[in-house]
Design a protein around this motif. Structure first.
Motif, mmCIF file in Angstrom:
data_model
loop_
_atom_site.group_PDB
_atom_site.id
_atom_site.type_symbol
_atom_site.label_atom_id
_atom_site.label_comp_id
_atom_site.label_asym_id
_atom_site.label_seq_id
_atom_site.Cartn_x
_atom_site.Cartn_y
_atom_site.Cartn_z
ATOM 1 N N SER A 107 8.065 -6.129 1.199
ATOM 2 C CA SER A 107 7.758 -6.306 2.618
ATOM 3 C C SER A 107 6.267 -6.113 2.830
ATOM 4 C CB SER A 107 8.539 -5.302 3.466
ATOM 5 O OG SER A 107 8.118 -3.994 3.186
ATOM 6 N N SER A 108 5.772 -6.822 3.811
ATOM 7 C CA SER A 108 4.367 -6.652 4.139
ATOM 8 C C SER A 108 4.246 -5.946 5.484
ATOM 9 C CB SER A 108 3.657 -8.010 4.193
ATOM 10 O OG SER A 108 3.898 -8.643 5.420
ATOM 11 N N VAL A 109 3.056 -5.566 5.808
ATOM 12 C CA VAL A 109 2.824 -4.880 7.073
ATOM 13 C C VAL A 109 3.151 -5.802 8.247
ATOM 14 C CG1 VAL A 109 1.055 -3.758 8.478
ATOM 15 C CG2 VAL A 109 1.063 -3.430 6.020
ATOM 16 N N ALA A 136 3.501 1.597 -4.084
ATOM 17 C CA ALA A 136 3.751 0.155 -4.176
ATOM 18 C C ALA A 136 5.228 -0.124 -4.402
ATOM 19 C CB ALA A 136 2.911 -0.449 -5.302
ATOM 20 N N ASP A 156 5.373 -8.153 8.326
ATOM 21 C CA ASP A 156 6.822 -8.248 8.474
ATOM 22 C C ASP A 156 7.368 -7.063 9.256
ATOM 23 O OD1 ASP A 156 6.848 -10.598 7.071
ATOM 24 O OD2 ASP A 156 7.354 -9.656 5.147
ATOM 25 N N ARG A 157 6.836 -5.885 8.993
ATOM 26 C CA ARG A 157 7.293 -4.696 9.702
ATOM 27 C C ARG A 157 6.916 -4.752 11.174
ATOM 28 N NH1 ARG A 157 4.835 -0.433 5.910
ATOM 29 N NH2 ARG A 157 5.074 -1.693 4.080
#
Length: 121
Positions: free
Chosen positions: A78-80, A72, A82-83
């Motif tokens: 960042s979130s998935v 974590a 965003d990636r």
């Protein structure tokens, strides 16, 4: 740090599996019942293996929580999605070279060396 905790986690998992398999079956879960004696016998073996199982299980849960916290912290902010949105566009793969252009890696076959004009018989 994460690799060290991961190796300890793996060793704990394997140890926990081994200790559980060493324990004597007390119920008729599979209908077979308990087997003969081992290196230790009686109530002392059951309590020693039971305590060891609880200790290994607690350590396994602790390393699981530690790995979760480390993961974590590494992915914080960042979130998935965003990636995925920030990922560069995939480039198109180049088209393969046509046979006979000299760019292929295979030697020419017998069909490639035959003359292209028909012969009169």
């Amino acid at each position: 740090m994460e690799n060290v905790v991961l190796i300890i986690h793996l060793l704990l998992a394997l140890s926990l599996i081994g200790v559980v398999l060493l324990q004597r079956s007390e119920g008729g879960g599979l209908g077979m019942g308990g087997g003969g004696g081992g290196a230790m016998s009686g109530r002392a073996a059951a309590t020693a293996l039971g305590k060891l199982t609880w200790i290994l299980a607690a350590a396994f849960i602790a390393t699981s929580l530690t790995l979760t916290i480390l993961a974590a912290q590494k992915g914080a902010g960042s979130s998935v999605l965003d990636r995925i949105m920030d990922a560069p566009a995939r480039e198109e793969a180049p088209e393969p070279a046509l046979p006979g252009t000299g760019e292929d890696l295979l030697p020419p076959s017998a069909d490639d060396t035959a003359p292209l004009t028909p012969t009169a018989d």
